[in-house]
Design an enzyme around this catalytic site. Structure first.
Site, mmCIF file in Angstrom:
data_model
loop_
_atom_site.group_PDB
_atom_site.id
_atom_site.type_symbol
_atom_site.label_atom_id
_atom_site.label_comp_id
_atom_site.label_asym_id
_atom_site.label_seq_id
_atom_site.Cartn_x
_atom_site.Cartn_y
_atom_site.Cartn_z
ATOM 1 C CG HIS A 17 186.061 41.265 -10.500
ATOM 2 N ND1 HIS A 17 187.067 42.149 -10.671
ATOM 3 C CD2 HIS A 17 185.662 41.771 -9.431
ATOM 4 C CE1 HIS A 17 187.336 42.901 -9.608
ATOM 5 N NE2 HIS A 17 186.200 42.704 -8.992
ATOM 6 C CG ASP A 45 188.564 44.128 -6.528
ATOM 7 O OD1 ASP A 45 187.559 44.741 -6.590
ATOM 8 O OD2 ASP A 45 188.726 42.973 -6.430
ATOM 9 C CD GLU A 79 183.091 44.211 -2.677
ATOM 10 O OE1 GLU A 79 184.022 44.381 -3.778
ATOM 11 O OE2 GLU A 79 182.572 43.026 -2.797
ATOM 12 C CG HIS A 118 184.089 46.092 -7.063
ATOM 13 N ND1 HIS A 118 184.345 44.900 -7.381
ATOM 14 C CD2 HIS A 118 183.371 46.709 -7.795
ATOM 15 C CE1 HIS A 118 183.424 44.575 -8.501
ATOM 16 N NE2 HIS A 118 182.991 45.658 -8.668
#
Length: 238
Positions: free
Chosen positions: A134, A141, A203, A206
Site C-alpha cells: 500500500h 482494498d 485477502e 486486496h
C-alpha cells in the site's frame, strides 16, 4: 521477508493522484483515519496514475455486467507510519481478544500473535527494496456496493484475521448463502483481473497492479516471464 520482496523494483516515476470521489464509492470517514492513523497532510484515497486508470477500467467492466453495482474504495495509499500504526493496532486488538486479563504478552505470545498479524499486514519496512504494497500507491482494498450504497455481501469484513478472508474460503461450501458470497467475490475478482490487477492470495479485498506482489504473482503464473515491479515506495502526493 515475504517471497515477493525478492522481486527487483524499477520505479516508473508515475505520481500519486487523488481518486475522484465522483467515480467510485468511498468509505467515509476513512476507517484508519477514524482510529487516529498518522496520515498528516496525505489523503488515503490516492493511487499511482496508471493504477487509477486500470481501476476505472475495472469499474467499467463491472457496470457492464452489473449496471447498478459500484466498486467501493476502503483503502488505498498508506504512508509507512500508517502501516506501522495499523500493525500495532491489530496486534493490540488480538491481544485483548486472546488474553483479555493480561496487561502484557510474553515473548512467545507476542511472537505467535505477530505471526498472525503479518499474514494480513505487510511489515512496515523503510527499506526501499521492500516497501509495503500500500505504500507504493499500487495496491487498493475494495468491496462492492449496490445503487443505494449498501454493501454486496462478501462473507467477511475487510481486514478480518481469519480463514474467511481467504478468497476461495466459500468455494466448496454447499449452502446457498456461502455460494452467494463466493459468487460475489468472483465477480469482484473478474472485474479486477480483466483490468490487469492481481489479487492477494489470502485477502479477497486486496488487489494490486505493478508492485512487487503483482510481479511475483505474474511470475508464479508464468515462470518464463521476467518479473520486475514498476512501482516502489511512493513519493508524497496530495
Amino acid at each position: 521477508m515475504k517471497p515477493y520482496h525478492a522481486i527487483p523494483i524499477k520505479d516508473c516515476g508515475e505520481p500519486l493522484v487523488v481518486i475522484p470521489p465522483e467515480s467510485f464509492a468511498l468509505v467515509y470517514p476513512h476507517p484508519y483515519q477514524r482510529l487516529g492513523a498518522p496520515y498528516g497532510h496525505q489523503s488515503p484515497y490516492q493511487l499511482r496514475a496508471g493504477v487509477l486508470r486500470a481501476l476505472q477500467n475495472a469499474q467499467g467492466w463491472l457496470q457492464r455486467q452489473q449496471p447498478r453495482w459500484r466498486i467501493q474504495i476502503f483503502d488505498a495509499y498508506r504512508p509507512i507510519a500508517v502501516q506501522q500504526f495499523m500493525v500495532n493496532h491489530t496486534l493490540e486488538e488480538l491481544r485483548q481478544r486472546r488474553y483479555p486479563n493480561q496487561a502484557s504478552l510474553s515473548e512467545d505470545q507476542h511472537r505467535t500473535l505477530m505471526a498472525e498479524v503479518i499474514q494480513f499486514w505487510a511489515i512496515p519496512s523503510n527499506d526501499p527494496r521492500t516497501p509495503p504494497p500500500h505504500s507504493t500507491g499500487a495496491a487498493v482494498d475494495i468491496c462492492l456496493v449496490d445503487a443505494t450504497g449498501d454493501p454486496i455481501p462478501m462473507g467477511s469484513p475487510i481486514d478480518e484475521i481469519s480463514e474467511r478472508s481467504w478468497p476461495d474460503f466459500f468455494a466448496d461450501k454447499a449452502d446457498p448463502e456461502a455460494q452467494r458470497f463466493h459468487h460475489h467475490r468472483q465477480v469482484l475478482h473478474q472485474a479486477m483481473t480483466t483490468a490487469g490487477f492481481c489479487r492477494h492470495p489470502k485477502e479477497w479485498w486486496h488487489f494490486s497492479l505493478g508492485d512487487q506482489l503483482w510481479a511475483w504473482l505474474q511470475r508464479e503464473a508464468n515462470p518464463s516471464q521476467p518479473a520486475i515491479a514498476c512501482y516502489g515506495r511512493a513519493e508524497d502526493g496530495a
